[in-house]
Design an enzyme around this catalytic site. Structure first.
Site, PDB file in Angstrom:
ATOM      1  N   CYS A   1       0.806  -1.213   0.000  1.00  0.00           N
ATOM      2  CA  CYS A   1       0.000   0.000   0.000  1.00  0.00           C
ATOM      3  C   CYS A   1       0.844   1.270   0.000  1.00  0.00           C
ATOM      4  O   CYS A   1       1.917   1.317   0.595  1.00  0.00           O
ATOM      5  CB  CYS A   1      -0.965  -0.018   1.182  1.00  0.00           C
ATOM      6  SG  CYS A   1      -2.242  -1.288   0.991  1.00  0.00           S
TER       7      CYS A   1
ATOM      8  N   CYS B   1      -6.613  -1.533  -2.422  1.00  0.00           N
ATOM      9  CA  CYS B   1      -7.947  -1.177  -2.907  1.00  0.00           C
ATOM     10  C   CYS B   1      -7.980  -1.073  -4.432  1.00  0.00           C
ATOM     11  O   CYS B   1      -7.064  -0.547  -5.057  1.00  0.00           O
ATOM     12  CB  CYS B   1      -8.412   0.111  -2.258  1.00  0.00           C
ATOM     13  SG  CYS B   1      -8.570  -0.026  -0.458  1.00  0.00           S
TER      14      CYS B   1
ATOM     15  N   GLU C   1      -4.109  13.730   2.741  1.00  0.00           N
ATOM     16  CA  GLU C   1      -4.920  13.534   1.539  1.00  0.00           C
ATOM     17  C   GLU C   1      -6.318  14.099   1.766  1.00  0.00           C
ATOM     18  O   GLU C   1      -6.897  13.922   2.839  1.00  0.00           O
ATOM     19  CB  GLU C   1      -5.023  12.046   1.196  1.00  0.00           C
ATOM     20  CG  GLU C   1      -3.733  11.472   0.665  1.00  0.00           C
ATOM     21  CD  GLU C   1      -3.849  10.021   0.248  1.00  0.00           C
ATOM     22  OE1 GLU C   1      -2.979   9.564  -0.511  1.00  0.00           O
ATOM     23  OE2 GLU C   1      -4.803   9.347   0.681  1.00  0.00           O
TER      24      GLU C   1
ATOM     25  N   SER D   1      -5.886  11.605  -2.490  1.00  0.00           N
ATOM     26  CA  SER D   1      -5.833  10.163  -2.672  1.00  0.00           C
ATOM     27  C   SER D   1      -5.959   9.847  -4.154  1.00  0.00           C
ATOM     28  O   SER D   1      -6.566  10.607  -4.921  1.00  0.00           O
ATOM     29  CB  SER D   1      -6.985   9.513  -1.894  1.00  0.00           C
ATOM     30  OG  SER D   1      -7.175   8.188  -2.311  1.00  0.00           O
TER      31      SER D   1
END
Length: 552
Positions: free
Chosen positions: A119, A191, A442, A468
Site C-alpha cells: 500500500c 484497494c 490527503e 488520494s
C-alpha cells in the site's frame, strides 16, 4: 559478499554465535543472506496476506541457493487514517520506512533485498532505500483487491467515500450506505482502483524493479504466490551477477515509468514518489519533465475513480506489458533498459498485446492524446501543482470561480457537509502541506463529498495538501510553495476569482501583484499544528512538494 562482514573469520565468531542462536546453520551462513522485508500486519487490508507472500519469496530464495531472513516494516492504511489526525502520519511514514530498511540492511550486512509492500507510502519508501543504498533488490507486492459490488455495479473504495457525501446530501438512505460499507472492499489486497498503491506497484513493474505481473495480479490469485517465488529466485540471480538497484532505476527507466504513469492515469501521489525515488537514485528530474512526457503520451486507461474498470480488469486485459506494448508502437519507451528479470524491457514485453480494449485502449484510439497527469503553474503556484486530468470532467478542464477559503481540511469538510458550497465555487484548503499539515494530508473526504453530492462537475478544489488516488474531479494539489512556507496560496481571500486552465497548464488568482504584495506585508504565519513528537521534527526538515517532500 557484504554478509562476509558478519559471517566470516575468527573476528566475527561472536556475530556468528548470534546467527546460531537464531537457528541458522553453518551451511546457511555460507550462502548469500537475503533480507525479505515484509510489511505484514493486521491493520492494513493490503498487507494482511503479506505473510503468505513473504513465505513464498523465502521459498524462491531457498530454491535458488540463498538464505532468506524475514524483516518487518511498518505501514499505514490510508483509508483508515483518512479524515483525522492519523493522515498526518501517512506521507511522513515513507521516510521512516526508507530509513528503517536502510538501518536493517546496514546493521546486519545483508547481500540483497526482496521488498514486500503493497500500500501507498510503503512501496516508495522501500524503493527509496534500495536505490539510496544501491543494493540488489526486487519488489514483490501483495497484489490488488478484487472489486466489490453495490447497487448491481462493480465498485471500490472511492465509491464508498462518495457514498458518504451522497448520504449527507440525502441522496441515499442509511441502509444503502451500510450496504456499500459492507460490500465495497471484498478481499485482501490494495484497494481495487488505480489509487496510489496500485499506481506505485504498476510503476515498479514499469521501471523494471519488479517482475511482470507485480502491479496487476489480484491478491487472491495463486499466481501471486508463484510471482513471489520467482521474485525470490530473481534476487539470487541479481546477487550473483552484481546487479544493483541503481543499474535498474536510472534516468532512462524513470522516463519509462513516467510514460506508463501518463498512459495508465495513475494517482497524483506518483509525482511525489517518483521525485523522491529519483532524488535517492541521484537522478535529477523536475516537474517540467512530467508535462513534457504527458504532452506526447496518450492516456489509454480509465480505471476507477476515472472510469468503471478495476485492477482485475487491467490484469485480464494483459496488464502492464500490454500497456507497454502499445506505447512501444509509437516509440515512446526505451526498450533496451535492464530489468530484474535479467532481460531487457523489450524482451519482457515481446508478444504482449491487449486482450480487452474496455480496460486498455489501443494507442490509436486513446481516451486523450495527452497523459493522465498535468502540472499547472501560475501566481497561486509559482513552483507548480498537479491535477489528475484524466479524472476531470470535460466541462471542468477550464473553470473560473470565487474562492472559498479554509485553513484546514476539517473546516472545509464541515462546510461541504453543511451544504455551504455551491456550483461554481473554488474550494481552497491550505496549511495542509508537508510542513504546514504537517504531513500533507490527503483530501479524499472533501473531493468524495463533492462527488457524492454531484458537485464534482461544477466545483474545483485546490490545496497545498494532496489527494488520494481515489479522488476525482478538478482536484488540484501539491500547490508549491505551500502556505506554511509563505506561498501565495496563503494570501488568497474569500471571494477572490481563481482561473483554472488545465489544457494550458495554468492556475491564476485574479489579484494584482501590488495587492498580493500588500497582503504579504501583513501576513502572519500561524503557529505549527503539532509541536511534539517526530512529526514536529519532520515539519522542520521536510522540503516542498515540488521536490518530492523529501527530508533535508
Amino acid at each position: 559478499m557484504r554478509s562476509d562482514n558478519v559471517t566470516k573469520g575468527s573476528e566475527r565468531a561472536p556475530n556468528r554465535s548470534l546467527f546460531y542462536a537464531l537457528g541458522y546453520t553453518k551451511e546457511e551462513l555460507e550462502r548469500p543472506l537475503i533480507g525479505v522485508v515484509s510489511a505484514y500486519s493486521e491493520i492494513v487490508p493490503g498487507h494482511m496476506n503479506l505473510d503468505k507472500i513473504a513465505d513464498a519469496v523465502k521459498a524462491g530464495v531457498e530454491m535458488a541457493g540463498g538464505t532468506p531472513i524475514l524483516i518487518p516494516a511498518i505501514g499505514v492504511c490510508d483509508g483508515i487514517a483518512m479524515g483525522h489526525v492519523g493522515m498526518k502520519y501517512s506521507l511522513a511514514s515513507r521516510e521512516l520506512i526508507c530509513d528503517s530498511v536502510e538501518t536493517m540492511l546496514m546493521a546486519h550486512q545483508l547481500d540483497g533485498l526482496v521488498l514486500v509492500p503493497n500500500c501507498d507510502k510503503i512501496v516508495p519508501g522501500m524503493v527509496m532505500a534500495a536505490v539510496r543504498m544501491d543494493v540488489p533488490a526486487v519488489v514483490c507486492s501483495g497484489g490488488p483487491m478484487l472489486a466489490g459490488t453495490y447497487g448491481g455495479e462493480e465498485v471500490s473504495l472511492s465509491k464508498m467515500f462518495e457514498a458518504v457525501g451522497a448520504y449527507k446530501a440525502g441522496m441515499i438512505t442509511e441502509d444503502q450506505l451500510e450496504d456499500c460499507t459492507c460490500n465495497c472492499c471484498p478481499s485482501c489486497g490494495s484497494c481495487s482502483g488505480m489509487y496510489t498503491a496500485n499506481s506505485m506497484n504498476c510503476l515498479c513493474e514499469a521501471i523494471g524493479i519488479a517482475l511482470p505481473g507485480n502491479g496487476t495480479i489480484p491478491a487472491v490469485y495463486s499466481k501471486r504466490l508463484q510471482l513471489a517465488k520467482h521474485a525470490g529466485m530473481a534476487i539470487m540471480d541479481m546477487v550473483k551477477k552484481g546487479i544493483t538497484a541503481r543499474q535498474i532505476i536510472n534516468e532512462r527507466s524513470i522516463r519509462n515509468a513516467l510514460t506508463c504513469d501518463m498512459a495508465l492515469g495513475c494517482s497524483t501521489n506518483t509525482v511525489l514518489h517518483l521525485l523522491a525515488i529519483a532524488y535517492e537514485a541521484g537522478v535529477p528530474i523536475d516537474l517540467k519533465l512530467f508535462n513534457e512526457i504527458s504532452a506526447k503520451t496518450p492516456n489509454l486507461c480509465h480505471l476507477a475513480p476515472a472510469g468503471p474498470t478495476h485492477m482485475p480488469d487491467l490484469y485480464a486485459a494483459g496488464g502492464i506489458p500490454a500497456v507497454q506494448a502499445e506505447l512501444a508502437k509509437k516509440g515512446l519507451l526505451d526498450l533496451d533498459v535492464p530489468t530484474v528479470t535479467g532481460k531487457t524491457l523489450g524482451e519482457n514485453i515481446k508478444g504482449a498485446h491487449i486482450l480487452n480494449d474496455k480496460a486498455i485502449r489501443p494507442i490509436d484510439n486513446p481516451y486523450s492524446q495527452t497523459g493522465g497527469l498535468q502540472i499547472l503553474w501560475g501566481n497561486i503556484a509559482p513552483d507548480g501543482c498537479v491535477v489528475k486530468r484524466s479524472a476531470v470532467a470535460p466541462e471542468m478542464q477550464q473553470h473560473s470561480g470565487p474562492a472559498r477559503v479554509f485553513n484546514s481540511e476539517d473546516e472545509a469538510i464541515a462546510s461541504i457537509y453543511a451544504g455551504k458550497i455551491v456550483p461554481g465555487d473554488v474550494v481552497v484548503i491550505r496549511y495542509e502541506g508537508p510542513k504546514g499539515g504537517p504531513g500533507m494530508r490527503e483530501m479524499l473526504n472533501p473531493t468524495s463529498a463533492l462527488a457524492g453530492m454531484k458537485l464534482d462537475k461544477t466545483v474545483a478544489l485546490i490545496t497545498d495538501g494532496r489527494f488520494s488516488g481515489a479522488s476525482r474531479g478538478a482536484a488540484i494539489g501539491h500547490v508549491s510553495p505551500e502556505a506554511a512556507s509563505g506561498g501565495p496560496i496563503g494570501l488568497i481571500e474569500e471571494g477572490d476569482t481563481i482561473n483554472i486552465d488545465i489544457p494550458n497548464a495554468s492556475i491564476t488568482l485574479e489579484v494584482s501583484d501590488e495587492v498580493l504584495a500588500q497582503r504579504k506585508a501583513k501576513y502572519v504565519a500561524p503557529e505549527p499544528n503539532i509541536k511534539t513528537g517526530w512529526l514536529s521534527r519532520y515539519a522542520r526538515m521536510v522540503t516542498s512538494a515540488n521536490l518530492g517532500a523529501v527530508l533535508k
